[in-house]
Design a protein around this motif. Structure first.
Motif, PDB file in Angstrom:
ATOM      1  N   TYR A  43       2.773  49.231  49.369  1.00  0.00           N
ATOM      2  CA  TYR A  43       4.106  49.625  48.930  1.00  0.00           C
ATOM      3  C   TYR A  43       5.053  48.424  48.956  1.00  0.00           C
ATOM      4  CZ  TYR A  43       2.239  54.255  49.873  1.00  0.00           C
ATOM      5  OH  TYR A  43       1.460  55.381  49.901  1.00  0.00           O
ATOM      6  N   LEU A  44       5.922  48.361  47.956  1.00  0.00           N
ATOM      7  CA  LEU A  44       6.891  47.274  47.855  1.00  0.00           C
ATOM      8  C   LEU A  44       8.242  47.845  47.463  1.00  0.00           C
ATOM      9  CD1 LEU A  44       7.673  44.258  47.718  1.00  0.00           C
ATOM     10  CD2 LEU A  44       6.913  44.274  45.333  1.00  0.00           C
ATOM     11  N   VAL A  45       9.265  47.514  48.228  1.00  0.00           N
ATOM     12  CA  VAL A  45      10.631  47.959  47.945  1.00  0.00           C
ATOM     13  C   VAL A  45      11.502  46.737  47.721  1.00  0.00           C
ATOM     14  CG1 VAL A  45      12.640  49.208  48.792  1.00  0.00           C
ATOM     15  CG2 VAL A  45      10.340  50.044  49.326  1.00  0.00           C
ATOM     16  N   CYS A  46      12.227  46.715  46.611  1.00  0.00           N
ATOM     17  CA  CYS A  46      13.097  45.578  46.282  1.00  0.00           C
ATOM     18  C   CYS A  46      14.507  46.085  46.010  1.00  0.00           C
ATOM     19  CB  CYS A  46      12.587  44.839  45.044  1.00  0.00           C
ATOM     20  SG  CYS A  46      10.885  44.262  45.177  1.00  0.00           S
ATOM     21  N   CYS A  47      15.478  45.225  46.214  1.00  0.00           N
ATOM     22  CA  CYS A  47      16.851  45.578  45.873  1.00  0.00           C
ATOM     23  C   CYS A  47      17.612  44.315  45.489  1.00  0.00           C
ATOM     24  CB  CYS A  47      17.555  46.279  47.035  1.00  0.00           C
ATOM     25  SG  CYS A  47      17.840  45.225  48.468  1.00  0.00           S
ATOM     26  N   LEU A  48      18.656  44.502  44.720  1.00  0.00           N
ATOM     27  CA  LEU A  48      19.540  43.413  44.313  1.00  0.00           C
ATOM     28  C   LEU A  48      20.911  43.700  44.907  1.00  0.00           C
ATOM     29  CD1 LEU A  48      19.989  40.866  42.610  1.00  0.00           C
ATOM     30  CD2 LEU A  48      20.582  42.346  40.697  1.00  0.00           C
ATOM     31  N   VAL A  49      21.406  42.799  45.758  1.00  0.00           N
ATOM     32  CA  VAL A  49      22.665  43.015  46.464  1.00  0.00           C
ATOM     33  C   VAL A  49      23.762  42.179  45.828  1.00  0.00           C
ATOM     34  CG1 VAL A  49      23.839  42.879  48.683  1.00  0.00           C
ATOM     35  CG2 VAL A  49      21.410  43.474  48.590  1.00  0.00           C
ATOM     36  N   ARG A  50      24.854  42.822  45.485  1.00  0.00           N
ATOM     37  CA  ARG A  50      26.014  42.123  44.920  1.00  0.00           C
ATOM     38  C   ARG A  50      27.260  42.467  45.725  1.00  0.00           C
ATOM     39  NH1 ARG A  50      23.603  43.860  39.867  1.00  0.00           N
ATOM     40  NH2 ARG A  50      22.870  42.078  38.655  1.00  0.00           N
ATOM     41  N   GLY A  51      28.267  41.632  45.567  1.00  0.00           N
ATOM     42  CA  GLY A  51      29.577  41.916  46.152  1.00  0.00           C
ATOM     43  C   GLY A  51      29.673  41.719  47.654  1.00  0.00           C
ATOM     44  N   MET A  52      28.770  40.924  48.227  1.00  0.00           N
ATOM     45  CA  MET A  52      28.825  40.676  49.663  1.00  0.00           C
ATOM     46  C   MET A  52      29.940  39.687  49.995  1.00  0.00           C
ATOM     47  SD  MET A  52      24.820  40.514  50.832  1.00  0.00           S
ATOM     48  CE  MET A  52      25.323  40.416  52.548  1.00  0.00           C
ATOM     49  N   ASN A  53      30.726  40.024  51.016  1.00  0.00           N
ATOM     50  CA  ASN A  53      31.831  39.166  51.434  1.00  0.00           C
ATOM     51  C   ASN A  53      31.420  38.440  52.709  1.00  0.00           C
ATOM     52  OD1 ASN A  53      34.260  37.917  51.828  1.00  0.00           O
ATOM     53  ND2 ASN A  53      35.316  39.747  52.548  1.00  0.00           N
ATOM     54  N   LEU A  54      30.821  37.247  52.573  1.00  0.00           N
ATOM     55  CA  LEU A  54      30.321  36.500  53.724  1.00  0.00           C
ATOM     56  C   LEU A  54      31.305  35.401  54.111  1.00  0.00           C
ATOM     57  CD1 LEU A  54      26.597  36.097  52.664  1.00  0.00           C
ATOM     58  CD2 LEU A  54      27.514  37.675  54.349  1.00  0.00           C
ATOM     59  N   LYS A  55      31.585  35.338  55.385  1.00  0.00           N
ATOM     60  CA  LYS A  55      32.468  34.283  55.883  1.00  0.00           C
ATOM     61  C   LYS A  55      31.732  32.944  55.894  1.00  0.00           C
ATOM     62  CE  LYS A  55      35.098  37.398  58.858  1.00  0.00           C
ATOM     63  NZ  LYS A  55      35.520  37.679  60.248  1.00  0.00           N
ATOM     64  N   ALA A  56      32.505  31.886  55.803  1.00  0.00           N
ATOM     65  CA  ALA A  56      31.886  30.553  55.823  1.00  0.00           C
ATOM     66  C   ALA A  56      31.289  30.281  57.192  1.00  0.00           C
ATOM     67  CB  ALA A  56      32.941  29.501  55.464  1.00  0.00           C
ATOM     68  N   GLY A  57      30.273  29.432  57.231  1.00  0.00           N
ATOM     69  CA  GLY A  57      29.640  29.117  58.497  1.00  0.00           C
ATOM     70  C   GLY A  57      28.133  29.120  58.382  1.00  0.00           C
ATOM     71  N   ASN A  58      27.460  29.097  59.513  1.00  0.00           N
ATOM     72  CA  ASN A  58      26.005  29.039  59.516  1.00  0.00           C
ATOM     73  C   ASN A  58      25.364  30.264  58.893  1.00  0.00           C
ATOM     74  OD1 ASN A  58      25.953  26.549  60.732  1.00  0.00           O
ATOM     75  ND2 ASN A  58      25.943  27.375  62.816  1.00  0.00           N
ATOM     76  N   SER A  59      25.967  31.438  59.069  1.00  0.00           N
ATOM     77  CA  SER A  59      25.371  32.655  58.516  1.00  0.00           C
ATOM     78  C   SER A  59      25.317  32.581  56.999  1.00  0.00           C
ATOM     79  CB  SER A  59      26.182  33.882  58.949  1.00  0.00           C
ATOM     80  OG  SER A  59      27.514  33.777  58.486  1.00  0.00           O
ATOM     81  N   LEU A  60      26.368  32.070  56.373  1.00  0.00           N
ATOM     82  CA  LEU A  60      26.384  31.922  54.927  1.00  0.00           C
ATOM     83  C   LEU A  60      25.358  30.889  54.484  1.00  0.00           C
ATOM     84  CD1 LEU A  60      27.579  32.494  52.157  1.00  0.00           C
ATOM     85  CD2 LEU A  60      29.338  30.794  52.634  1.00  0.00           C
ATOM     86  N   LYS A  61      25.256  29.799  55.226  1.00  0.00           N
ATOM     87  CA  LYS A  61      24.302  28.739  54.872  1.00  0.00           C
ATOM     88  C   LYS A  61      22.877  29.259  54.920  1.00  0.00           C
ATOM     89  CE  LYS A  61      22.999  24.003  56.107  1.00  0.00           C
ATOM     90  NZ  LYS A  61      23.259  22.872  57.017  1.00  0.00           N
ATOM     91  N   ARG A  62      22.543  30.008  55.984  1.00  0.00           N
ATOM     92  CA  ARG A  62      21.192  30.562  56.092  1.00  0.00           C
ATOM     93  C   ARG A  62      20.909  31.552  54.979  1.00  0.00           C
ATOM     94  NH1 ARG A  62      22.492  30.695  61.688  1.00  0.00           N
ATOM     95  NH2 ARG A  62      23.003  32.903  61.501  1.00  0.00           N
ATOM     96  N   PHE A  63      21.935  32.325  54.609  1.00  0.00           N
ATOM     97  CA  PHE A  63      21.748  33.303  53.531  1.00  0.00           C
ATOM     98  C   PHE A  63      21.468  32.596  52.214  1.00  0.00           C
ATOM     99  CE2 PHE A  63      22.041  37.260  51.431  1.00  0.00           C
ATOM    100  CZ  PHE A  63      22.704  37.037  50.240  1.00  0.00           C
ATOM    101  N   LEU A  64      22.220  31.537  51.919  1.00  0.00           N
ATOM    102  CA  LEU A  64      22.020  30.792  50.673  1.00  0.00           C
ATOM    103  C   LEU A  64      20.637  30.147  50.637  1.00  0.00           C
ATOM    104  CD1 LEU A  64      25.520  29.102  50.279  1.00  0.00           C
ATOM    105  CD2 LEU A  64      24.606  31.016  48.973  1.00  0.00           C
ATOM    106  N   MET A  65      20.192  29.663  51.795  1.00  0.00           N
ATOM    107  CA  MET A  65      18.863  29.048  51.855  1.00  0.00           C
ATOM    108  C   MET A  65      17.777  30.050  51.527  1.00  0.00           C
ATOM    109  SD  MET A  65      18.988  25.756  52.953  1.00  0.00           S
ATOM    110  CE  MET A  65      17.572  25.442  53.965  1.00  0.00           C
ATOM    111  N   ALA A  66      18.021  31.317  51.924  1.00  0.00           N
ATOM    112  CA  ALA A  66      16.990  32.338  51.761  1.00  0.00           C
ATOM    113  C   ALA A  66      16.955  32.926  50.361  1.00  0.00           C
ATOM    114  CB  ALA A  66      17.211  33.456  52.782  1.00  0.00           C
ATOM    115  N   GLN A  67      18.044  32.831  49.605  1.00  0.00           N
ATOM    116  CA  GLN A  67      18.097  33.555  48.343  1.00  0.00           C
ATOM    117  C   GLN A  67      18.080  32.650  47.099  1.00  0.00           C
ATOM    118  OE1 GLN A  67      21.289  33.957  46.178  1.00  0.00           O
ATOM    119  NE2 GLN A  67      21.729  32.018  47.162  1.00  0.00           N
ATOM    120  N   LEU A  68      17.736  31.387  47.285  1.00  0.00           N
ATOM    121  CA  LEU A  68      17.665  30.498  46.127  1.00  0.00           C
ATOM    122  C   LEU A  68      16.345  30.702  45.385  1.00  0.00           C
ATOM    123  CD1 LEU A  68      19.169  27.224  47.590  1.00  0.00           C
ATOM    124  CD2 LEU A  68      20.202  28.805  45.970  1.00  0.00           C
ATOM    125  N   VAL A  69      16.282  31.761  44.622  1.00  0.00           N
ATOM    126  CA  VAL A  69      15.077  32.075  43.852  1.00  0.00           C
ATOM    127  C   VAL A  69      15.481  32.419  42.431  1.00  0.00           C
ATOM    128  CG1 VAL A  69      13.721  32.849  45.809  1.00  0.00           C
ATOM    129  CG2 VAL A  69      15.201  34.479  44.631  1.00  0.00           C
TER     130      VAL A  69
END
Length: 362
Positions: free
Chosen positions: A310-336
């Motif tokens: 089984y595989l479940v996928c989703c596309l997330v839009r409109g996320m309001n992320l504050k600047a900092g390490n959390s945003l950096k890690r998120f960008l690193m993970a979603q560059l596809v």
């Protein structure tokens, strides 16, 4: 009249959540004598939090206009009262009034049929309102660190078959009713640091009870008091069960047989409920299905089926992320880029690619 940018922004952007907290907000509340009326006009809100504001001593009756509220968090203020119109908020699921100066709760609380979490800890309450059994969806009640002397009689009702956590430590409660066994979903019970002298043997008939705390009570049964201060829940419940059997033997075999049947029936129901809870954890709920196909696709190789069917996928839009390490890690993970390929490879062939074409082997 002073305009609050947080409230104006919430109104303009039709936001569902609003959080007002901290010293800056507290200064504004102090200067104007309370919250501005404009906050009560945000009728789309389903989450409102006003916390850590010692200058906030009251909530006005206009709170009744926020009929879409599902969570109302008014903790760590100096509230001395809450309006009875709170009962009009029929969608309310979470009510947090902890760490205030409340001496009583409005009767309107018992009208909150959707309420599942009630936190009124760290106040000056002497009693809970009668009729809480009408809030049949309650799962958590926290009334710790108050001045409560007794539980309302209807709290131990079969209607509260979802109540799993009851925390009432650091009060002045003198008696725990044997009717507590009617709380069939009770898992956690904390009545430490009260004035209890007895623990009812019927407590052992709560089929799901996993954690109890009676420390800080002067029990008449010194052996039980010693167990409470040093033993685990299972040992205490077994001791209480033994005391119950002895008492039932004195009263007659018919009563003993009847209670055994009741325990067996409740145990079976509890097992079935546990199975349902475990199944619910595995359920994936579809919130929305787009009628129009999107450009983003995921191709799944046939070999994957044997590993993960089984595989479940989703596309997330409109996320309001504050600047900092959390945003950096998120960008690193979603560059596809699309199309994505979901495939299986031997560990020696696996590589992770990151920005600027750099790669490293896993």
């Amino acid at each position: 009249m002073e305009k609050w940018p947080e409230i104006e922004k919430a109104a303009t952007e039709k936001r569902r959540e609003l959080v007002l907290q901290g010293s800056g907000v507290d200064k504004r509340i102090s200067s104007r004598g309370g919250l501005p009326s404009s906050v009560y006009s945000l009728q789309l809100l389903n989450y409102l939090e006003v916390s850590q504001c010692p200058s906030l001593t009251e909530i006005r009756g206009e709170i009744q206009y926020l009929t879409n509220l599902q969570s109302l968090v008014l903790c760590r203020n100096k509230l001395t009262s809450v309006p009875d119109v709170l009962g009009i908020l029929k969608s309310l699921k979470v009510l947090d009034l902890s760490v205030n100066n409340l001496k009583g709760l409005p009767e309107g609380i018992i009208q909150l049929k959707e309420l599942n979490t009630l936190n009124v800890s760290c106040n000056f309450l002497e009693a809970l309102p009668d009729g809480l059994s009408q809030c049949t969806k309650l799962s958590t009640i926290n009334v710790s660190k108050n001045q409560i002397t007794a539980f309302p009689p209807d709290l131990f009702s079969e209607r509260l078959d979802l109540l799993s956590t009851l925390v009432a430590s650091d009060n002045s409660i003198q008696e725990l009713s044997g009717e507590i066994y009617k709380l069939s979903a009770l898992k956690v019970l904390d009545v430490s640091n009260n004035k209890l002298s007895e623990i009812p043997s019927d407590l052992s008939n709560c089929p799901k009870l996993k954690e109890i705390n009676f420390k800080g009570n002067k029990l008449s049964d010194k052996r039980l008091e010693k167990m409470v201060n040093g033993c685990q829940t299972k040992s205490i419940l077994e001791y209480l069960r033994g005391k119950g059997r002895g008492r039932q033997g004195e009263e007659g075999g018919d009563a003993d047989k009847k209670k055994k049947q009741q325990r067996k029936k409740k145990g079976k129901v509890a097992e079935e409920q546990d199975e349902v809870e475990e199944l619910n954890k595995m359920v994936v709920r579809v919130l929305h299905v787009s009628e129009a196909p999107t450009a983003l696709t995921v191709k799944v190789s046939a070999e994957v089926k044997d590993v993960r069917p089984y595989l479940v996928c989703c596309l997330v839009r409109g996320m309001n992320l504050k600047a900092g390490n959390s945003l950096k890690r998120f960008l690193m993970a979603q560059l596809v880029k699309s199309p994505l390929v979901y495939d299986v490879k031997p560990p020696t062939q696996l590589k992770v690619r990151i920005r600027r074409g750099l790669s490293f082997e896993v």
